[in-house]
Write an enzyme that holds these catalytic residues in place. Structure first.
Site, short mmCIF file in Angstrom:
data_model
loop_
_atom_site.label_atom_id
_atom_site.label_comp_id
_atom_site.label_asym_id
_atom_site.label_seq_id
_atom_site.Cartn_x
_atom_site.Cartn_y
_atom_site.Cartn_z
N ALA A 1 -26.62 20.20 -44.07
CA ALA A 1 -26.33 20.83 -42.48
C ALA A 1 -28.20 20.13 -42.21
O ALA A 1 -28.93 20.25 -42.51
CB ALA A 1 -26.89 22.21 -42.63
N GLU A 2 -27.99 19.50 -40.89
CA GLU A 2 -29.15 18.25 -40.31
C GLU A 2 -29.21 18.90 -38.54
O GLU A 2 -28.31 18.79 -37.66
CB GLU A 2 -28.45 16.78 -40.03
CG GLU A 2 -28.96 16.23 -41.56
CD GLU A 2 -29.11 14.69 -41.40
OE1 GLU A 2 -29.30 13.85 -42.26
OE2 GLU A 2 -29.04 14.15 -40.07
N MET B 1 -30.12 11.55 -45.84
CA MET B 1 -30.97 11.72 -45.15
C MET B 1 -32.56 10.61 -44.63
O MET B 1 -32.60 10.13 -45.58
CB MET B 1 -32.00 12.96 -45.59
CG MET B 1 -31.68 12.60 -47.20
SD MET B 1 -32.97 13.71 -48.55
CE MET B 1 -33.39 12.69 -50.01
N HIS C 1 -16.09 6.60 -42.01
CA HIS C 1 -16.80 8.17 -42.46
C HIS C 1 -18.25 8.18 -43.02
O HIS C 1 -18.67 9.32 -42.74
CB HIS C 1 -15.50 9.07 -43.45
CG HIS C 1 -15.93 9.00 -44.92
ND1 HIS C 1 -16.18 7.79 -45.41
CD2 HIS C 1 -16.45 10.07 -45.34
CE1 HIS C 1 -17.23 8.02 -46.68
NE2 HIS C 1 -16.74 8.99 -46.54
#
Length: 448
Positions: free
Chosen positions: A178-179, A348, A371
């Site tokens: 989750a960012e 990240m 993707h």
């Protein structure tokens, strides 16, 4: 795997445009159709280097180069059109490609359930499958894209529910995250505005969830059953991990029941709750809304044109994402004029993108695009070559905060472990199979 000298292998590859290569029949045994892959100059060098390395003495076995995977998929029974490798294709154990079939199928996407504390009595959380859609327009406004989509219905009488969900591992390990991201650049202001993105600097949250370990176990168990079906039906493949069964066979139906598209309902509940508590307000007052929820690594029954005729096909997108064009009946009404939103996560420390589907994508890749960035280093090689603290220090110098469940994930998911996501996205944009809408940069990363 066919073993030839590198120069002999190149005879089966033909560059047919600035961003597209063709893989001719004969490159791998029993190819039913040709293969293609899309790359720019830099990604082309990576693809060919993978192939060159596989041709060295003693390199039989191990990870297959991307071009070999595409060719092995082209040898599957029932495939039509061509086997397509997108710019994030890379060497590995499973093919990062997409193929079309009218009688065979492999794995899709899975759901990992987390324990919930809801309160006693008639309170519950129920995982449900969309079985029938009566009003397509109304359903699309609720984020329901298709039959088979997973929903979570919650009836809670306990305030402890939110805390309990927040402590569950909803993201999954590996490249799931989750960012918290900031809109860094807008390429298509009109399409972005339809998604609620008006200005550079706007805050978004991108979630990529799943379960690597659980998914691997389900696939491993299914391989045994699939191999029995293959023996019964005299089906042969070039790679054991491409085990398959006929779509309407009992083996395949039993396997497919375990897989459905998975909206991140619980993850979004946690995100909304966290932002509301942090800013002492409500998600509505913060104007928080879902832009889109899209699945990849999944097989879907769809209508496509093949050799001038409309056919019902099972489109298997492994390492690719559905990217339907404007006016397609299977995308929500809000995006009928823009095309389907496509979420492309980097890794990240690197940027991410939101794209839209195009009509050319329907023609060239059966409505599919990339993707993600695609790995450049294996996980084992990343752990050997990269230093945990150096990766963290580099992220900190970029102003990126990170929370990670396991130190080894820092090396495995470091930016150096992946291809340049901008190269991948720019290639898809240049080819025309998807269109850039806006770019995001991370400020906080949570790894499962």
């Amino acid at each position: 795997m066919v073993v030839r000298q590198y120069n002999e292998e190149l005879k089966y590859l033909e560059k047919i445009s600035s961003h597209c290569w063709k893989i001719k029949k004969g490159f791998q045994p029993n190819m039913n159709v040709e293969g293609v892959f899309f790359v720019n100059d830099h990604l082309e060098k990576l693809m060919l280097e993978e192939l060159r390395n596989s041709c060295r003495p003693g390199m039989v076995g191990g990870f297959l180069p991307g071009v070999k995977q595409i060719a092995n998929v082209a040898a599957l029974p029932g495939i039509v059109g061509r086997s397509v490798g997108l710019p994030d294709v890379h060497s590995g154990k499973l093919p990062s490609t997409q193929w079309l079939s009218d009688n065979t199928m492999r794995s899709s996407n899975i759901w990992k359930r987390s324990p919930l504390t809801l309160g006693a009595g008639n309170h519950y959380a129920e995982i449900q499958i969309v079985d029938e859609i009566y009003d397509k327009w109304a359903a699309s406004k609720m984020g329901i894209e298709d039959v088979g989509q997973v929903c979570v219905m919650i009836h809670s009488g306990s305030r402890g529910f939110g805390h309990q969900v927040a402590t569950g591992n909803l993201l999954g390990a590996g490249n799931h995250y989750a960012e918290i991201q900031i809109v860094d650049e807008i390429y298509d202001k009109w399409a972005a505005s339809k998604m609620g993105i008006e200005d550079v600097g706007q805050v978004c949250v991108m979630i990529h969830s799943g379960s690597r370990g659980f998914g691997h176990q389900v696939a491993t168990d299914a391989l045994v059953q699939m191999e029995k079906a293959m023996k019964r039906d005299n089906i042969e493949t070039n790679d054991r991990q491409l085990a398959c069964a006929r779509i309407n066979s009992n083996k395949n139906k039993a396997f497919a029941k375990q897989f459905n598209t998975t909206p991140d309902d619980l993850d979004m509940h946690v995100i909304y709750d966290a932002f509301a508590k942090q800013f002492n307000t409500t998600p509505d007052d913060l104007d928080m809304h879902v832009i889109y929820d899209v699945s990849h690594n999944i097989a879907k029954t769809e209508e496509h044109m093949v050799d001038g005729k409309q056919k019902t096909l099972l489109v298997h997108r492994k390492g690719s994402t559905r990217a339907f064009p404007p006016h397609h009946p299977l995308i929500p009404v809000d995006y009928q004029l823009t095309g389907q939103p496509v979420l492309i996560g980097g890794t990240m420390g690197t940027c991410s993108y939101v794209l839209t589907g195009t009509e050319k994508g329907m023609q060239e890749t059966f409505g599919s695009t990339c993707h993600g960035a695609g790995r450049a280093l294996s996980r084992a090689k990343s752990r050997r070559n990269l230093d945990y603290q150096e990766v963290l220090n580099k992220l900190e110098s970029q102003g990126i905060s990170i929370r990670v469940a396991s130190p080894k994930l820092v090396m495995e998911e470091a930016p150096e472990s992946y291809k340049n996501v901008t190269d991948v996205v720019d290639t898809c944009h240049a080819v025309g199979i998807s269109k850039k809408t806006f770019k995001l940069r991370p400020v906080a990363v949570i790894k499962g």
